[in-house]
Design a protein around this motif. Sequence first.
Motif, short mmCIF file in Angstrom:
data_model
loop_
_atom_site.label_atom_id
_atom_site.label_comp_id
_atom_site.label_asym_id
_atom_site.label_seq_id
_atom_site.Cartn_x
_atom_site.Cartn_y
_atom_site.Cartn_z
N GLY A 1 13.03 -21.83 0.69
CA GLY A 1 12.81 -20.72 1.60
C GLY A 1 14.34 -19.88 1.44
O GLY A 1 14.16 -18.34 0.86
N LEU A 2 15.49 -20.04 1.56
CA LEU A 2 16.50 -19.37 1.81
C LEU A 2 16.90 -18.95 0.00
O LEU A 2 17.25 -18.12 -0.03
CB LEU A 2 17.91 -20.19 1.59
CG LEU A 2 18.74 -19.84 2.31
CD1 LEU A 2 19.07 -18.43 2.85
CD2 LEU A 2 20.20 -20.93 2.78
N ALA B 1 14.33 -16.48 -0.46
CA ALA B 1 14.38 -15.08 -0.13
C ALA B 1 15.67 -14.00 -0.68
O ALA B 1 16.23 -13.56 -0.67
CB ALA B 1 14.84 -15.63 1.53
N TYR B 2 16.42 -14.66 -1.06
CA TYR B 2 17.94 -14.73 -2.27
C TYR B 2 17.37 -14.05 -3.37
O TYR B 2 17.81 -12.53 -3.78
CB TYR B 2 19.09 -15.83 -2.62
CG TYR B 2 20.30 -15.28 -3.57
CD1 TYR B 2 20.94 -14.40 -2.65
CD2 TYR B 2 20.16 -15.43 -4.40
CE1 TYR B 2 21.97 -14.22 -3.94
CE2 TYR B 2 21.28 -15.57 -5.35
CZ TYR B 2 22.13 -14.36 -4.67
OH TYR B 2 23.26 -13.85 -5.81
N TYR C 1 14.45 -12.36 -4.03
CA TYR C 1 14.12 -11.16 -3.60
C TYR C 1 15.17 -10.56 -3.44
O TYR C 1 15.07 -9.32 -4.15
CB TYR C 1 12.99 -12.18 -2.31
CG TYR C 1 12.89 -10.21 -1.90
CD1 TYR C 1 11.90 -9.77 -2.73
CD2 TYR C 1 12.82 -9.62 -0.63
CE1 TYR C 1 11.02 -8.49 -2.48
CE2 TYR C 1 12.42 -9.00 -0.45
CZ TYR C 1 11.69 -7.74 -1.23
OH TYR C 1 11.26 -6.29 -1.33
N ARG C 2 16.03 -10.81 -2.48
CA ARG C 2 17.44 -10.06 -2.26
C ARG C 2 17.58 -9.07 -3.25
O ARG C 2 17.82 -7.90 -3.67
CB ARG C 2 17.62 -10.51 -1.21
CG ARG C 2 18.68 -9.78 -0.53
CD ARG C 2 18.81 -8.76 1.18
NE ARG C 2 20.03 -8.22 1.98
CZ ARG C 2 19.57 -7.52 1.74
NH1 ARG C 2 19.12 -6.57 2.27
NH2 ARG C 2 21.15 -6.13 1.78
#
Length: 131
Positions: free
Chosen positions: A52-53, A56-57, A59-60
């Motif tokens: 998940g991390l 998320a990275y 994506y960001r």
Amino acid sequence: EVFRQMVAYGRGNGRIGCVDSQVYKLMAVYGLVCGLFAESMVWWPFSLLALGLLLAYFYRAGLRKILKVDGGLKRMSYLWWIPLVLVPRDLGLLVGHLWGWGEWLCVPQYRTLFTAYTAGCDPERLRATSR
């Protein structure tokens, strides 16, 4: 090719002792992901947290920029390019900075040349450009 370019860029910054906040963020993200994957041997949900991390990275740092520049996702195949570009770029930057910092610390020539180069510069202007 991306990896080699970022190693050269990071090594140059490391040689002059330039500490970039992006490198600290990358160290934190990848260190946390590696730590969570290592801890997943003890408790399996840590692997989900790490994944998940990492997503998320991605994506960001990747997808959000594609959406901003292109105005949307033109092709689904762009999603595969995000990790293929981000991971070599980030790892190259980390390797280059660590290599350059090692040279900065172990080879005094880089420190003396840098201080001689910046000796004639205005200190206020140096602080403004190094931010």
